[in-house]
Design a protein around this motif. Sequence first.
Motif, PDB file in Angstrom:
ATOM      1  N   TYR A  86       6.849  -0.814 -18.363  1.00 33.66           N
ATOM      2  CA  TYR A  86       7.383  -1.624 -17.057  1.00 33.66           C
ATOM      3  C   TYR A  86       5.838  -2.492 -16.862  1.00 33.66           C
ATOM      4  O   TYR A  86       6.042  -3.584 -16.350  1.00 33.66           O
ATOM      5  CB  TYR A  86       7.820  -0.391 -16.038  1.00 33.66           C
ATOM      6  N   LEU A  87       4.240  -2.234 -16.850  1.00 33.04           N
ATOM      7  CA  LEU A  87       3.312  -2.357 -15.921  1.00 33.04           C
ATOM      8  C   LEU A  87       2.817  -3.585 -17.007  1.00 33.04           C
ATOM      9  O   LEU A  87       1.586  -4.758 -17.400  1.00 33.04           O
ATOM     10  CB  LEU A  87       2.225  -0.779 -15.551  1.00 33.04           C
ATOM     11  N   SER A  88       3.381  -3.113 -18.058  1.00 35.33           N
ATOM     12  CA  SER A  88       2.943  -4.264 -19.305  1.00 35.33           C
ATOM     13  C   SER A  88       4.238  -5.082 -19.762  1.00 35.33           C
ATOM     14  O   SER A  88       3.877  -6.259 -20.653  1.00 35.33           O
ATOM     15  CB  SER A  88       2.437  -3.973 -20.387  1.00 35.33           C
ATOM     16  N   ASP A 128       1.050  -1.229   0.290  1.00 37.96           N
ATOM     17  CA  ASP A 128      -0.421   0.202   0.274  1.00 37.96           C
ATOM     18  C   ASP A 128       0.821   1.500  -0.105  1.00 37.96           C
ATOM     19  O   ASP A 128       0.836   1.719  -0.396  1.00 37.96           O
ATOM     20  CB  ASP A 128      -1.285  -0.099   1.083  1.00 37.96           C
ATOM     21  N   VAL A 129       2.528   1.554   0.363  1.00 40.01           N
ATOM     22  CA  VAL A 129       2.957   2.768   0.832  1.00 40.01           C
ATOM     23  C   VAL A 129       3.458   2.546  -0.742  1.00 40.01           C
ATOM     24  O   VAL A 129       4.346   3.144  -1.301  1.00 40.01           O
ATOM     25  CB  VAL A 129       4.055   2.310   1.964  1.00 40.01           C
ATOM     26  N   THR A 130       4.183   1.165  -1.233  1.00 41.09           N
ATOM     27  CA  THR A 130       4.311   1.211  -2.398  1.00 41.09           C
ATOM     28  C   THR A 130       3.644   2.419  -3.501  1.00 41.09           C
ATOM     29  O   THR A 130       4.247   2.978  -4.195  1.00 41.09           O
ATOM     30  CB  THR A 130       4.561  -0.004  -2.619  1.00 41.09           C
ATOM     31  N   VAL A 131       1.804   1.859  -3.432  1.00 37.36           N
ATOM     32  CA  VAL A 131       1.563   2.694  -4.698  1.00 37.36           C
ATOM     33  C   VAL A 131       1.242   3.809  -4.011  1.00 37.36           C
ATOM     34  O   VAL A 131       1.142   4.843  -5.164  1.00 37.36           O
ATOM     35  CB  VAL A 131      -0.485   1.531  -4.514  1.00 37.36           C
ATOM     36  N   GLU A 132       1.009   4.448  -3.311  1.00 38.98           N
ATOM     37  CA  GLU A 132       1.353   5.359  -2.656  1.00 38.98           C
ATOM     38  C   GLU A 132       2.116   6.632  -3.032  1.00 38.98           C
ATOM     39  O   GLU A 132       2.030   7.486  -3.988  1.00 38.98           O
ATOM     40  CB  GLU A 132       1.189   6.305  -1.222  1.00 38.98           C
ATOM     41  N   LYS A 161      -1.855  -4.680  -9.361  1.00 34.96           N
ATOM     42  CA  LYS A 161      -3.115  -3.575  -8.701  1.00 34.96           C
ATOM     43  C   LYS A 161      -2.467  -2.247  -9.108  1.00 34.96           C
ATOM     44  O   LYS A 161      -3.415  -1.064  -8.834  1.00 34.96           O
ATOM     45  CB  LYS A 161      -3.148  -4.025  -6.882  1.00 34.96           C
ATOM     46  N   ILE A 162      -1.306  -2.161  -8.702  1.00 36.05           N
ATOM     47  CA  ILE A 162      -0.259  -0.541  -9.058  1.00 36.05           C
ATOM     48  C   ILE A 162      -1.363  -0.584  -9.925  1.00 36.05           C
ATOM     49  O   ILE A 162      -0.621   1.351 -10.679  1.00 36.05           O
ATOM     50  CB  ILE A 162       1.123  -1.065  -8.336  1.00 36.05           C
ATOM     51  N   GLY A 169       2.670 -12.486 -13.258  1.00 40.36           N
ATOM     52  CA  GLY A 169       2.267 -13.724 -11.887  1.00 40.36           C
ATOM     53  C   GLY A 169       2.174 -12.638 -10.943  1.00 40.36           C
ATOM     54  O   GLY A 169       1.902 -12.836  -9.764  1.00 40.36           O
ATOM     55  N   GLN A 170       2.570 -11.253 -11.053  1.00 40.27           N
ATOM     56  CA  GLN A 170       2.549 -10.574  -9.229  1.00 40.27           C
ATOM     57  C   GLN A 170       1.297  -9.901  -9.581  1.00 40.27           C
ATOM     58  O   GLN A 170       1.044  -8.513  -9.840  1.00 40.27           O
ATOM     59  CB  GLN A 170       3.539  -9.626  -9.662  1.00 40.27           C
TER      60      GLN A 170
END
Length: 359
Positions: free
Chosen positions: A318-320, A281-285, A332-333, A326-327
């Motif tokens: 990066y997100l694709s 959650d902190v990583t996302v924020e 979610k991020i 598998g993560q």
Amino acid sequence: MKQLDRNSAKVPQGPLRLMVRVYRYILPDVNDQLSMWKAKAENIPDIELRTQALASIATKQFHCQGGAVYAAANLSMRHILIPLIVAFQTISDYLDNLCDRSTSLDPLDFRQLHQSMLDAVDPSNPLNDYYAYRQEKEDGNYLSDLVKKCQSCIRLLPSYGHVADQVRDFVALYCDLQVYKHIRKDKREPELHQWWDQHHQKYSQIAWNEFAAATGSTLGMFMLFLAACDPHLSEKQVDSIREAYFPYVCGLHILLDYLIDQEEDILGGDLNFCSYYESMDVTVERIAFIVQEARSKILFLEHPRFHRMIIEGLLALYLSDPKVNGQQQVKKISKRLMKNSPLTRLFFWLNSVYIRTTS
């Protein structure tokens, strides 16, 4: 080199125009440069140095391809920008391989190797003995030739004098990071924290791991190379580039890289700056905050739409990545960061299609 059409002098204003320009003009020239350096690497006398030079080109060529996107903003100068970006990034990737897979853990060795990067961005610097503190030395002038290529290109940039100090600062920080992250594991964190103590007052909005990540990006340097093509570049423009790119655009670049590599790095025992967040959650924020700041700061740059495409392109790239499949936490991020950005979703789709059709 392909002839330019009449619209090529304009900075691309949309993702489709940018991608057409990249595939038509940029990637062919990048591949030509990489082929030339690969041929030189194949003739390196020392087996270990030759192995690492060839491996860095084979496995990290996308760094050169991505960095050379900055040449798409000024195609008339691509004959200078592409050889410069490719040579400089090739030095970076080669040295990263030498340090990551090193026969040494000597910080003097790592510092001396990276003196080549400082020399590369200062045409007045003489060449040095970059292998002075390591056993492997005979590279057939491979590293010094890369340095000389950078110096010769930089001499052709009309406003390099206006960006030289800032480029040198970025490169010096990059070199510091490469030394501290590759020394003995028990010394890495203490050295990184001590280094952060020297800089934290200037960057109160970020944490030590975010600062360290930002220093690991070469994008700020490439943007300054591009800016130096403008004969009318002002000091105010250089300041705006620094404030946008460091730590925000650069930090986003490397944090995303670490984000998708977390599982690999845990298995390999490698340092990963995303692992220092208290929770996902902190990583996302924190990453969302850095994205927001990057998007805000680039509004003060010339051609903000181009820089916005750089940011959204980084997120999509990066997100694709297939590593994300598998993560679940990283997915979610992805949803969070793409929620309010149609441009990211478009880049994500284009990149995903490209990966599926070329892999």
